[in-house]
Scaffold this motif. Structure first.
Motif, PDB file in Angstrom:
ATOM      1  N   ALA A  13       0.848  -1.197   0.000  1.00 42.57           N
ATOM      2  CA  ALA A  13       0.000   0.000   0.000  1.00 42.57           C
ATOM      3  C   ALA A  13       0.882   1.246   0.000  1.00 42.57           C
ATOM      4  N   GLN A  14       0.335   2.288  -0.603  1.00 42.19           N
ATOM      5  CA  GLN A  14       1.124   3.523  -0.679  1.00 42.19           C
ATOM      6  C   GLN A  14       1.210   4.166   0.701  1.00 42.19           C
ATOM      7  N   SER A  15       2.284   4.928   0.911  1.00 45.71           N
ATOM      8  CA  SER A  15       2.432   5.668   2.158  1.00 45.71           C
ATOM      9  C   SER A  15       3.135   6.982   1.873  1.00 45.71           C
ATOM     10  N   VAL A  16       2.986   7.913   2.793  1.00 45.10           N
ATOM     11  CA  VAL A  16       3.589   9.232   2.675  1.00 45.10           C
ATOM     12  C   VAL A  16       4.331   9.536   3.970  1.00 45.10           C
ATOM     13  N   SER A  17       5.571   9.981   3.846  1.00 46.81           N
ATOM     14  CA  SER A  17       6.379  10.298   5.019  1.00 46.81           C
ATOM     15  C   SER A  17       6.740  11.767   5.039  1.00 46.81           C
ATOM     16  N   GLN A  18       6.504  12.377   6.169  1.00 46.69           N
ATOM     17  CA  GLN A  18       6.949  13.752   6.399  1.00 46.69           C
ATOM     18  C   GLN A  18       7.938  13.684   7.550  1.00 46.69           C
ATOM     19  N   HIS A  19       9.178  13.993   7.259  1.00 48.02           N
ATOM     20  CA  HIS A  19      10.247  13.700   8.206  1.00 48.02           C
ATOM     21  C   HIS A  19      10.315  14.688   9.356  1.00 48.02           C
ATOM     22  N   ASN A  20       9.882  15.915   9.118  1.00 51.94           N
ATOM     23  CA  ASN A  20       9.950  16.934  10.163  1.00 51.94           C
ATOM     24  C   ASN A  20       8.584  17.024  10.822  1.00 51.94           C
ATOM     25  N   HIS A  21       8.516  16.680  12.113  1.00 56.19           N
ATOM     26  CA  HIS A  21       7.226  16.753  12.801  1.00 56.19           C
ATOM     27  C   HIS A  21       6.960  18.155  13.318  1.00 56.19           C
ATOM     28  N   CYS A  70       8.765  15.729   1.977  1.00 60.57           N
ATOM     29  CA  CYS A  70       7.678  14.781   1.771  1.00 60.57           C
ATOM     30  C   CYS A  70       8.178  13.703   0.812  1.00 60.57           C
ATOM     31  N   ASN A  71       8.067  12.463   1.227  1.00 62.87           N
ATOM     32  CA  ASN A  71       8.399  11.334   0.365  1.00 62.87           C
ATOM     33  C   ASN A  71       7.228  10.364   0.330  1.00 62.87           C
ATOM     34  N   TYR A  72       7.023   9.755  -0.806  1.00 63.20           N
ATOM     35  CA  TYR A  72       5.930   8.800  -0.946  1.00 63.20           C
ATOM     36  C   TYR A  72       6.498   7.482  -1.454  1.00 63.20           C
ATOM     37  N   SER A  73       5.744   6.434  -1.202  1.00 64.67           N
ATOM     38  CA  SER A  73       6.171   5.115  -1.661  1.00 64.67           C
ATOM     39  C   SER A  73       5.121   4.569  -2.609  1.00 64.67           C
ATOM     40  N   TYR A  74       5.385   4.740  -3.886  1.00 67.35           N
ATOM     41  CA  TYR A  74       4.527   4.162  -4.927  1.00 67.35           C
ATOM     42  C   TYR A  74       5.238   4.355  -6.243  1.00 67.35           C
ATOM     43  N   GLY A  75       5.357   3.306  -7.001  1.00 69.92           N
ATOM     44  CA  GLY A  75       6.148   3.369  -8.218  1.00 69.92           C
ATOM     45  C   GLY A  75       5.414   3.815  -9.456  1.00 69.92           C
ATOM     46  N   GLY A  76       4.112   3.969  -9.383  1.00 66.94           N
ATOM     47  CA  GLY A  76       3.340   4.316 -10.568  1.00 66.94           C
ATOM     48  C   GLY A  76       2.977   5.794 -10.608  1.00 66.94           C
ATOM     49  N   THR A  77       1.932   6.085 -11.348  1.00 69.70           N
ATOM     50  CA  THR A  77       1.483   7.467 -11.506  1.00 69.70           C
ATOM     51  C   THR A  77       0.927   8.010 -10.194  1.00 69.70           C
ATOM     52  N   VAL A  78       1.331   9.228  -9.876  1.00 67.21           N
ATOM     53  CA  VAL A  78       0.856   9.843  -8.641  1.00 67.21           C
ATOM     54  C   VAL A  78       0.362  11.262  -8.914  1.00 67.21           C
ATOM     55  N   CYS A 109       1.285  16.707   3.530  1.00 65.88           N
ATOM     56  CA  CYS A 109       1.521  16.232   2.183  1.00 65.88           C
ATOM     57  C   CYS A 109       0.571  15.065   1.928  1.00 65.88           C
ATOM     58  N   ALA A 110       0.059  14.936   0.714  1.00 64.70           N
ATOM     59  CA  ALA A 110      -0.871  13.850   0.405  1.00 64.70           C
ATOM     60  C   ALA A 110      -0.685  13.397  -1.029  1.00 64.70           C
ATOM     61  N   VAL A 111      -1.063  12.162  -1.288  1.00 63.74           N
ATOM     62  CA  VAL A 111      -0.906  11.588  -2.615  1.00 63.74           C
ATOM     63  C   VAL A 111      -2.159  10.820  -2.997  1.00 63.74           C
ATOM     64  N   ILE A 112      -2.470  10.866  -4.281  1.00 64.47           N
ATOM     65  CA  ILE A 112      -3.453   9.975  -4.876  1.00 64.47           C
ATOM     66  C   ILE A 112      -2.696   9.139  -5.892  1.00 64.47           C
ATOM     67  N   THR A 113      -2.762   7.822  -5.736  1.00 65.12           N
ATOM     68  CA  THR A 113      -2.021   6.948  -6.635  1.00 65.12           C
ATOM     69  C   THR A 113      -2.943   6.377  -7.692  1.00 65.12           C
ATOM     70  N   GLY A 114      -2.320   5.881  -8.744  1.00 64.98           N
ATOM     71  CA  GLY A 114      -3.096   5.419  -9.883  1.00 64.98           C
ATOM     72  C   GLY A 114      -4.004   4.242  -9.582  1.00 64.98           C
ATOM     73  N   ASN A 115      -3.737   3.538  -8.490  1.00 70.61           N
ATOM     74  CA  ASN A 115      -4.536   2.350  -8.181  1.00 70.61           C
ATOM     75  C   ASN A 115      -5.502   2.576  -7.030  1.00 70.61           C
ATOM     76  N   ALA A 116      -5.695   3.835  -6.650  1.00 71.25           N
ATOM     77  CA  ALA A 116      -6.480   4.100  -5.440  1.00 71.25           C
ATOM     78  C   ALA A 116      -7.631   5.058  -5.700  1.00 71.25           C
TER      79      ALA A 116
END
Lengths: 114, 113
Positions: A1-9, A23-31, A91-98
């Motif tokens: 499943a995709q996730s989003v990381s924000q390193h500075n709290h 902001c970093n995300y984990s998903y290899g497809g279209t975002v 930070c937020a992401v919408i992935t191609g499979n979601a």
């Protein structure tokens, strides 16, 4: 499943300092990528979004973000912060499979000292 | 003014009880999504309603259910409340399921004691 990381709290800056929130995300497809801001006591508001095209996107209130696909990153920047920028940033992401489900990061609480 | 109206703004319930939260979307919007925001965390997607049907669901148990009415307003129901359900519940409206122009409400703060 995709996730989003924000390193500075939590980030504390003085007025006129420059801002960069990671902001970093984990998903290899279209975002599709977003930054939202939540001012104290207010609702989430969209700062900017990236769907395609120029990876450097400009948003409201002088904010901008750069999409770096090779780094799976979408960092938020502002050259000179103001006291009124004190807020929580998501930070937020919408992935191609979601469908159009937003996956949010944990947020960064920014305090700007006058 | 967010354009999305949620009620109530605050709510205190006891473990095991049931709760209903309400959302009126922004004028012109026909799709409603619900998010749970626990303290210190980002919002998590619960589900989305369009044309009075649940179209998408996040990783939440069946205790969480919803409804959308013909006027596009929506309800979120949570049964058998747990302490861990304490959170800010956000409603977001948009036009159509493929449009990313969300407008968020200010949320309902639910406290389970």
């Amino acid at each position: 499943a995709q996730s989003v990381s924000q390193h500075n709290h939590h980030v504390i800056l003085s007025e006129a300092a420059s801002l960069e929130l990671g902001c970093n995300y984990s998903y290899g497809g279209t975002v599709n990528l977003f930054w939202y801001v939540q001012y104290p006591g207010q609702h989430l508001q969209l700062l900017l979004k990236y769907f395609s095209g120029d990876p450097l996107v400009k948003g409201i209130k002088g904010f901008e973000a750069e999409f770096i696909k090779s780094k799976f990153s979408f960092n938020l920047r502002k050259p000179s912060v103001q006291w009124s920028d004190t807020a929580e940033y998501f930070c937020a992401v919408i992935t191609g499979n979601a469908g159009n489900m937003l996956t949010f990061g944990g947020g960064t609480r920014l305090m700007v000292k006058p | 003014d967010a354009g999305v109206t949620q009620s109530p703004t605050h709510l205190i319930k006891t473990r095991g009880q049931q709760v209903t939260l309400r959302c009126s979307p922004k004028s012109g919007h026909d799709t409603v999504s619900w998010y749970q925001q626990a303290l210190g965390q980002g919002p998590q997607f619960i589900f989305q309603y369009y044309e009075e049907e649940e179209r998408q669901r996040g990783n939440f148990p069946d205790r969480f259910s919803g409804h959308q009415f013909p006027n596009y307003s929506s309800e979120l129901n949570v049964n058998a409340l747990l302490l861990g359900d304490s959170a800010l519940y956000l409603c977001a409206s948009s036009f159509g399921v493929d449009h990313y122009g969300y407008t968020f409400g200010s949320g309902t703060r639910l406290t389970v004691v």
